[in-house]
Design a protein around this motif. Structure first.
Motif, PDB file in Angstrom:
ATOM      1  N   GLY A 203       0.826  -1.135  -0.120  1.00 14.61           N
ATOM      2  CA  GLY A 203      -0.095  -0.040  -0.026  1.00 14.61           C
ATOM      3  C   GLY A 203       0.700   1.292   0.016  1.00 14.61           C
ATOM      4  O   GLY A 203       0.282   2.448  -0.435  1.00 14.61           O
TER       5      GLY A 203
ATOM      6  N   MET B  99      -1.135   5.757   4.676  1.00 13.71           N
ATOM      7  CA  MET B  99      -1.284   6.887   5.663  1.00 13.71           C
ATOM      8  C   MET B  99      -2.635   7.546   5.037  1.00 13.71           C
ATOM      9  O   MET B  99      -3.296   8.100   5.922  1.00 13.71           O
ATOM     10  CB  MET B  99       0.071   7.610   5.281  1.00 13.71           C
ATOM     11  CG  MET B  99       0.968   7.135   6.222  1.00 13.71           C
ATOM     12  SD  MET B  99       2.601   8.054   6.289  1.00 13.71           S
ATOM     13  CE  MET B  99       3.247   7.507   4.611  1.00 13.71           C
TER      14      MET B  99
ATOM     15  N   ARG C 113      13.143  -5.556   2.503  1.00  8.93           N
ATOM     16  CA  ARG C 113      14.066  -4.413   2.006  1.00  8.93           C
ATOM     17  C   ARG C 113      14.994  -4.918   1.028  1.00  8.93           C
ATOM     18  O   ARG C 113      16.205  -5.327   1.495  1.00  8.93           O
ATOM     19  CB  ARG C 113      14.310  -3.467   3.007  1.00  8.93           C
ATOM     20  CG  ARG C 113      15.031  -2.296   2.827  1.00  8.93           C
ATOM     21  CD  ARG C 113      15.408  -1.374   3.710  1.00  8.93           C
ATOM     22  NE  ARG C 113      14.358  -0.781   4.466  1.00  8.93           N
ATOM     23  CZ  ARG C 113      13.593   0.282   3.995  1.00  8.93           C
ATOM     24  NH1 ARG C 113      13.991   0.802   2.864  1.00  8.93           N
ATOM     25  NH2 ARG C 113      12.615   0.949   4.497  1.00  8.93           N
TER      26      ARG C 113
ATOM     27  N   ALA D 196      10.060   1.464  -7.717  1.00  9.52           N
ATOM     28  CA  ALA D 196       9.021   2.387  -7.491  1.00  9.52           C
ATOM     29  C   ALA D 196       9.071   2.351  -5.663  1.00  9.52           C
ATOM     30  O   ALA D 196       8.287   1.995  -4.953  1.00  9.52           O
ATOM     31  CB  ALA D 196       7.683   1.387  -7.322  1.00  9.52           C
ATOM     32  N   THR D 197      10.254   2.780  -5.330  1.00 10.96           N
ATOM     33  CA  THR D 197      10.762   2.839  -3.730  1.00 10.96           C
ATOM     34  C   THR D 197      10.160   4.049  -3.236  1.00 10.96           C
ATOM     35  O   THR D 197      10.153   4.297  -1.693  1.00 10.96           O
ATOM     36  CB  THR D 197      12.112   2.983  -3.522  1.00 10.96           C
ATOM     37  OG1 THR D 197      12.551   3.620  -4.629  1.00 10.96           O
ATOM     38  CG2 THR D 197      12.781   1.539  -3.903  1.00 10.96           C
ATOM     39  N   GLY D 198       9.370   4.972  -3.891  1.00 16.58           N
ATOM     40  CA  GLY D 198       8.652   6.060  -3.365  1.00 16.58           C
ATOM     41  C   GLY D 198       9.573   7.093  -2.645  1.00 16.58           C
ATOM     42  O   GLY D 198      10.647   7.580  -3.462  1.00 16.58           O
TER      43      GLY D 198
ATOM     44  N   TYR E 107       5.169  13.222   9.344  1.00 17.24           N
ATOM     45  CA  TYR E 107       3.689  12.615   9.136  1.00 17.24           C
ATOM     46  C   TYR E 107       3.865  11.165   9.275  1.00 17.24           C
ATOM     47  O   TYR E 107       2.982  10.569   9.372  1.00 17.24           O
ATOM     48  CB  TYR E 107       3.305  13.377   7.890  1.00 17.24           C
ATOM     49  CG  TYR E 107       3.955  12.798   6.641  1.00 17.24           C
ATOM     50  CD1 TYR E 107       5.002  13.703   6.059  1.00 17.24           C
ATOM     51  CD2 TYR E 107       3.761  11.659   5.820  1.00 17.24           C
ATOM     52  CE1 TYR E 107       5.762  13.380   4.919  1.00 17.24           C
ATOM     53  CE2 TYR E 107       4.669  11.440   4.785  1.00 17.24           C
ATOM     54  CZ  TYR E 107       5.598  12.253   4.402  1.00 17.24           C
ATOM     55  OH  TYR E 107       6.154  12.008   3.192  1.00 17.24           O
TER      56      TYR E 107
ATOM     57  N   LEU F 145      13.401   8.370  -3.306  1.00 20.13           N
ATOM     58  CA  LEU F 145      14.348   7.495  -2.973  1.00 20.13           C
ATOM     59  C   LEU F 145      14.901   6.668  -4.257  1.00 20.13           C
ATOM     60  O   LEU F 145      14.167   5.802  -4.551  1.00 20.13           O
ATOM     61  CB  LEU F 145      13.639   6.463  -2.052  1.00 20.13           C
ATOM     62  CG  LEU F 145      13.444   6.765  -0.553  1.00 20.13           C
ATOM     63  CD1 LEU F 145      12.601   5.674   0.293  1.00 20.13           C
ATOM     64  CD2 LEU F 145      14.888   6.606   0.190  1.00 20.13           C
TER      65      LEU F 145
ATOM     66  N   GLY G 138       6.648   8.130  -7.073  1.00 21.70           N
ATOM     67  CA  GLY G 138       7.383   8.971  -6.059  1.00 21.70           C
ATOM     68  C   GLY G 138       9.057   9.182  -6.326  1.00 21.70           C
ATOM     69  O   GLY G 138       9.575  10.069  -5.939  1.00 21.70           O
TER      70      GLY G 138
ATOM     71  N   ASP H 278       0.347  12.488  -5.253  1.00 22.63           N
ATOM     72  CA  ASP H 278       0.456  12.399  -6.810  1.00 22.63           C
ATOM     73  C   ASP H 278       0.446  10.706  -7.197  1.00 22.63           C
ATOM     74  O   ASP H 278       1.148  10.248  -8.116  1.00 22.63           O
ATOM     75  CB  ASP H 278       1.525  12.827  -7.493  1.00 22.63           C
ATOM     76  CG  ASP H 278       1.343  13.264  -9.064  1.00 22.63           C
ATOM     77  OD1 ASP H 278       0.219  12.889  -9.475  1.00 22.63           O
ATOM     78  OD2 ASP H 278       2.273  14.070  -9.779  1.00 22.63           O
TER      79      ASP H 278
HETATM   80  P1  FAD Z   1       5.043   4.863  -2.260  1.00 24.56           P
HETATM   81  O1  FAD Z   1       3.627   4.823  -1.874  1.00 24.56           O
HETATM   82  O2  FAD Z   1       5.885   5.960  -1.158  1.00 24.56           O
HETATM   83  O3  FAD Z   1       5.518   3.317  -1.924  1.00 24.56           O
HETATM   84  C1  FAD Z   1       6.962   3.140  -2.025  1.00 24.56           C
HETATM   85  C2  FAD Z   1       6.913   1.726  -1.264  1.00 24.56           C
HETATM   86  O4  FAD Z   1       8.396   1.285  -1.493  1.00 24.56           O
HETATM   87  C3  FAD Z   1       6.896   1.964   0.331  1.00 24.56           C
HETATM   88  O5  FAD Z   1       5.961   0.886   0.675  1.00 24.56           O
HETATM   89  C4  FAD Z   1       8.088   1.474   0.693  1.00 24.56           C
HETATM   90  O6  FAD Z   1       8.204   0.882   2.043  1.00 24.56           O
HETATM   91  C5  FAD Z   1       8.874   0.685  -0.366  1.00 24.56           C
HETATM   92  N1  FAD Z   1      10.260   0.600  -0.410  1.00 24.56           N
HETATM   93  C6  FAD Z   1      11.166   1.654  -0.695  1.00 24.56           C
HETATM   94  N2  FAD Z   1      12.389   1.087  -0.522  1.00 24.56           N
HETATM   95  C7  FAD Z   1      12.046  -0.445  -0.531  1.00 24.56           C
HETATM   96  C8  FAD Z   1      13.226  -1.466  -0.770  1.00 24.56           C
HETATM   97  N3  FAD Z   1      14.456  -1.377  -0.976  1.00 24.56           N
HETATM   98  N4  FAD Z   1      12.856  -2.594  -0.713  1.00 24.56           N
HETATM   99  C9  FAD Z   1      11.251  -2.995  -0.532  1.00 24.56           C
HETATM  100  N5  FAD Z   1      10.350  -1.804  -0.430  1.00 24.56           N
HETATM  101  C10 FAD Z   1      10.991  -0.652  -0.546  1.00 24.56           C
HETATM  102  N6  FAD Z   1      -1.815  11.014  -3.573  1.00 24.56           N
HETATM  103  C11 FAD Z   1      -2.981  11.305  -4.128  1.00 24.56           C
HETATM  104  O7  FAD Z   1      -2.792  11.181  -5.471  1.00 24.56           O
HETATM  105  N7  FAD Z   1      -3.956  11.656  -3.883  1.00 24.56           N
HETATM  106  C12 FAD Z   1      -4.433  11.727  -2.403  1.00 24.56           C
HETATM  107  O8  FAD Z   1      -5.351  12.094  -1.812  1.00 24.56           O
HETATM  108  C13 FAD Z   1      -3.202  11.356  -1.385  1.00 24.56           C
HETATM  109  N8  FAD Z   1      -3.339  11.316  -0.247  1.00 24.56           N
HETATM  110  C14 FAD Z   1      -2.115  11.212   0.569  1.00 24.56           C
HETATM  111  C15 FAD Z   1      -2.243  11.242   2.009  1.00 24.56           C
HETATM  112  C16 FAD Z   1      -1.209  11.168   2.802  1.00 24.56           C
HETATM  113  C17 FAD Z   1      -1.438  11.387   4.128  1.00 24.56           C
HETATM  114  C18 FAD Z   1      -0.046  10.634   2.144  1.00 24.56           C
HETATM  115  C19 FAD Z   1       1.307  10.452   3.026  1.00 24.56           C
HETATM  116  C20 FAD Z   1       0.038  10.532   0.931  1.00 24.56           C
HETATM  117  C21 FAD Z   1      -0.748  10.773   0.020  1.00 24.56           C
HETATM  118  N9  FAD Z   1      -0.827  10.795  -1.356  1.00 24.56           N
HETATM  119  C22 FAD Z   1      -1.930  10.770  -2.294  1.00 24.56           C
HETATM  120  C23 FAD Z   1       0.376  10.257  -2.071  1.00 24.56           C
HETATM  121  C24 FAD Z   1       0.388   9.197  -2.748  1.00 24.56           C
HETATM  122  O9  FAD Z   1       0.257   8.120  -1.596  1.00 24.56           O
HETATM  123  C25 FAD Z   1       1.621   8.934  -3.304  1.00 24.56           C
HETATM  124  O10 FAD Z   1       1.747   9.912  -4.603  1.00 24.56           O
HETATM  125  C26 FAD Z   1       2.029   7.600  -3.733  1.00 24.56           C
HETATM  126  O11 FAD Z   1       1.885   6.797  -2.885  1.00 24.56           O
HETATM  127  C27 FAD Z   1       3.177   7.402  -4.525  1.00 24.56           C
HETATM  128  O12 FAD Z   1       3.362   6.166  -4.993  1.00 24.56           O
HETATM  129  P2  FAD Z   1       4.754   5.252  -5.154  1.00 24.56           P
HETATM  130  O13 FAD Z   1       4.231   3.783  -5.341  1.00 24.56           O
HETATM  131  O14 FAD Z   1       5.602   5.964  -6.050  1.00 24.56           O
HETATM  132  O15 FAD Z   1       5.404   5.300  -3.756  1.00 24.56           O
END
Ligand code: FAD
Ligand code: SF4
Length: 673
Positions: free
Chosen positions: A409, A414, A447, A464-466, A485, A631, A650, A658
């Motif tokens: 997730g 969050m 990790r 896709a480590t965010g 946060y 990251l 991210g 986003d």
């Molecule tokens: P992330 O969601 O950050 O996921 C990255 C994952 O990678 C994490 O679970 C992390 O643990 C994992 N990871 C990192 N490194 C490693 C590793 N080496 N090995 C294994 N796992 C690893 N966006 C919207 O568009 N609309 C909204 O309304 C919205 N509301 C939000 C509210 C809150 C409170 C927050 C905090 C965020 C919100 N967002 C919202 C933002 C949205 O959640 C992010 O844009 C989105 O999650 C980005 O996705 P991602 O997969 O790139 O990264």
């Protein structure tokens, strides 16, 4: 399982296969290049997905009624052919489709706007021209001509848009109709405009053509219709020849959220229920119905004969088919964020969907079986990683997804704890189900390292480590009062009664909402009666418009929402939802401070300079929501090793709220791998 929802609805001259209406949404496809071909593919997919009756986005009956210059209209035979592309595609899939006739009146974004009275709308740029008697006759005639052309184009019917504060609504309400002739004055006069439109349309199209009338049952503006007036109008509309009455909730200028994610599921079905039994034609309930379970409940509770869902069909074209198959857990649920649909429309961009980038892109983005099966690693199970794994799995690749936390997730874990964002949990549920379905290997609490990945013999690696929360650098940043946060929303660290939030972006706003809510009480976004109280909707309907004084639950904390820049708080929030967040925090008396310079944090509190003056905020905690850093080291290291590595979400660009970009990037990348 969904006995009522999936049962047919006999309209006399035709039968709908189920009680599901896909509500009207303006997608901008009709205005796009090759837009009608694309619209045909978009609607056909929903027809294939077994929607009982589709309603198109609003089509104007004449140029003065159009949303904006050049927006779709149907007022001449030469426009009929393009519409036929849509109707033929839908009929080929066994579906039925009505065209919505929408006259914007004073809501038009062009200077040709017309209205019953020359009163500018608070949300529109141009004052409308007052219609004279001949002008009114022309508008009625244009509705009828438009309906006849729609019939010629092969539509099964039309929906006459009589709500949401558009032209017809402007005639009905005292607020916008100040005329003294036979089209104004008493209610009986003011409703002659819609009555005549329905009558004239029925005369033109004959008996075997669906006429849906969208009736504003709850204006949510002062000087709106009273309940008795709503009932009178419904009876007159039935008499005039309508086949079905659909529900309209709230004018666009109303200050009560009616479809945002803060609105409880099925939260306005009670309005339609009040009208049940008053007329003999079927009624449709609308707004925030987004699962087959809630749709069935609305029908079982006798709120309506049919349900309208609009955005849920952007999120998942096969919503109904999955319900029929007993696989509702596979439905990609609309989370009511508005980010890729309504926000796009209001920015003049093509509609799509945050959780389903294929919406309105059916001819551009497709997930076809992979010709060469690959072994692929996805690092991170946030929205970007989950969307990647799902698409890759669907296409037949062997996928390993690694997640450092104990659950999938990412940041959506969050988002889902914010009051009013509970729906975000559904996206995680959807991906969980899909990854199981497609046999994705999920490695939790793992990790993963660059070395492991390099040794894994992967054909492709997706990073896709965010993100990681951006740190602050002012003095005392490591004081125990300082939290970020993630500490609060994910690690459940306790927060005192006086708190300052650093950063008023999307996450800062969400944090304020979270802290302003008493966790002992259910969020109004999951409790209809509480919600109506909070936003000032009078369920007893004591006066026209059904507004009353808002009674928000007080915040359990004193909260400061701080930002360095000057200007309005939240100006970069969603176009159609920013005002909701601002209003909500205002109701909770959150103190919004701009133009703030952060000095230091110590035992006395938070030392800031505001408008040049030193101030100490005596707070228990300072929660940092000051942006995010990507990251991406792993990407650079793997690239240096010469591996096929891709960077998305991210981790590519850290932009706070986003998820739209994260899922979109993942989907386009993985459609090609
Ligand atoms: P992330 O969601 O950050 O996921 C990255 C994952 O990678 C994490 O679970 C992390 O643990 C994992 N990871 C990192 N490194 C490693 C590793 N080496 N090995 C294994 N796992 C690893 N966006 C919207 O568009 N609309 C909204 O309304 C919205 N509301 C939000 C509210 C809150 C409170 C927050 C905090 C965020 C919100 N967002 C919202 C933002 C949205 O959640 C992010 O844009 C989105 O999650 C980005 O996705 P991602 O997969 O790139 O990264
Ligand atoms: Fe629903 Fe958000 Fe998709 Fe719009 S963008 S259809 S609100 S999930």
């Amino acid at each position: 399982m969904y006995d009522k929802l999936l049962s047919p609805l006999d309209l006399g001259f035709t039968t709908l296969k189920n009680r599901v209406l896909m509500g009207s949404m303006h997608t901008m496809l009709e205005e796009a290049k090759h837009g009608f071909e694309r619209a045909a593919a978009y609607y056909a997919e929903r027809a294939k997905g077994q929607v009982g009756l589709i309603v198109t986005g609003g089509i104007a009956p004449n140029p003065e009624g159009s949303v904006a210059p050049g927006a779709a209209k149907l007022d001449s035979p030469k426009e009929v052919e393009e519409h036929r592309l849509i109707t033929e595609a839908v009929h080929k899939e066994g579906g039925k489709i009505c065209m919505q006739i929408l006259h914007t009146g004073r809501y038009a974004y062009h200077p040709m706007a017309v209205a019953p009275s020359p009163l500018k709308a608070p949300i529109a740029p141009f004052p409308p021209k007052e219609l004279d008697a001949a002008g009114i006759e022309k508008q009625i005639q244009d509705f009828a001509t438009c309906a006849a052309l729609a019939q010629e184009a092969g539509y099964d019917g039309v929906e006459i848009m009589g709500s949401e504060g558009y032209l017809i609504n402007q005639f009905i309400a005292k607020k916008t109709n100040k005329r003294t002739d036979e089209w104004g004055g008493d209610y009986e006069n003011r409703i002659q405009f819609p009555i005549n439109i329905v009558k004239r349309v029925r005369e033109k199209v004959g008996p075997n053509f669906i006429i849906i009338y969208r009736l504003s049952m709850l204006d949510l503006v002062d000087e709106g219709s009273t309940w008795d007036e709503v009932v009178i109008l419904a009876k007159e509309i039935e008499k005039a020849g309508a086949t079905i009455i659909n529900t309209g909730i709230g004018w666009h200028e109303a200050r009560v959220p009616t479809i945002g994610t803060v609105v409880p599921r099925g939260g306005f079905a009670w309005v339609t229920k009040r009208l049940m039994g008053e007329v003999n034609i079927p009624l449709i309930a609308t707004n925030r119905i987004n699962t087959p379970e809630i749709a069935e409940q609305v029908l079982q509770e006798g709120c309506s004969d049919m349900v309208s869902m609009a955005r849920p069909f952007l999120a998942d074209a096969f919503f109904v088919q999955k319900a029929i198959d007993g696989k509702s857990e596979e439905i990609n649920t609309c989370i009511a964020c508005n980010q890729a649909c309504l926000d796009h429309t209001f920015q003049g961009k093509l509609t799509s969907c945050l959780v389903n980038p294929r919406a309105c892109h059916e001819t551009k983005l497709n997930f076809t079986p992979a010709t060469q099966k690959k072994k692929i690693a996805v690092v991170g199970a946030g929205p970007a990683g989950l969307a990647s794994a799902t698409v890759l799995g669907e296409r037949g690749h062997a996928v390993d997804i690694f997640e450092a936390e104990s659950e999938i997730g990412g940041q959506f874990n969050m988002a889902k704890v914010i009051p009013g964002k509970e729906e975000y949990a559904e996206t995680i549920r959807y991906y969980d189900v899909m990854m199981k379905k497609y046999g994705v290997n999920v490695h939790l609490n793992h990790r993963v390292t660059t070395e492991e990945l390099a040794a894994g013999n992967y054909d492709e690696i997706i990073i896709a480590t965010g993100v990681t929360p951006r740190k602050v650098t002012f003095e005392g940043a490591d004081h125990p009062k300082v939290l970020d946060y993630v500490d609060v929303l994910y690690r459940n660290k306790p927060v005192g009664n006086k708190v300052a939030i650093v950063g008023a972006g999307g996450i800062g706003f969400d944090m304020a909402e979270f802290l302003a809510h008493n966790p002992e009480e259910a969020s109004p976004s999951v409790n209809t009666a509480e919600y109506m109280k909070e936003w000032g909707v009078d369920m007893a309907y004591s006066k026209g418009g059904a507004l009353m004084e808002a009674q928000p639950a007080p915040s359990p904390r004193e909260i400061y929402l701080l930002k360095r820049s000057s200007g309005k708080h939240g100006k970069n929030l969603g176009k159609t939802t920013g005002w909701i967040h601002r209003s909500s925090l205002k109701m909770k008396e959150v103190k919004m401070m701009g133009n703030v310079e952060y000095q230091k944090i110590d035992d006395d509190g938070f030392h800031i300079i505001r408008d040049g003056n030193p101030v100490v905020l005596d707070v228990d905690h300072v929660v940092v929501c000051a942006g995010q850093e990507p990251l991406r080291e792993m990407y650079e290291e793997l690239q240096a090793k010469g591996l096929n590595v891709h960077l998305i979400g991210g981790a590519n660009v850290a932009a706070e709220l986003d998820a739209k970009k994260a899922i979109n990037e993942a989907s386009y990348l993985c459609a090609e791998l």
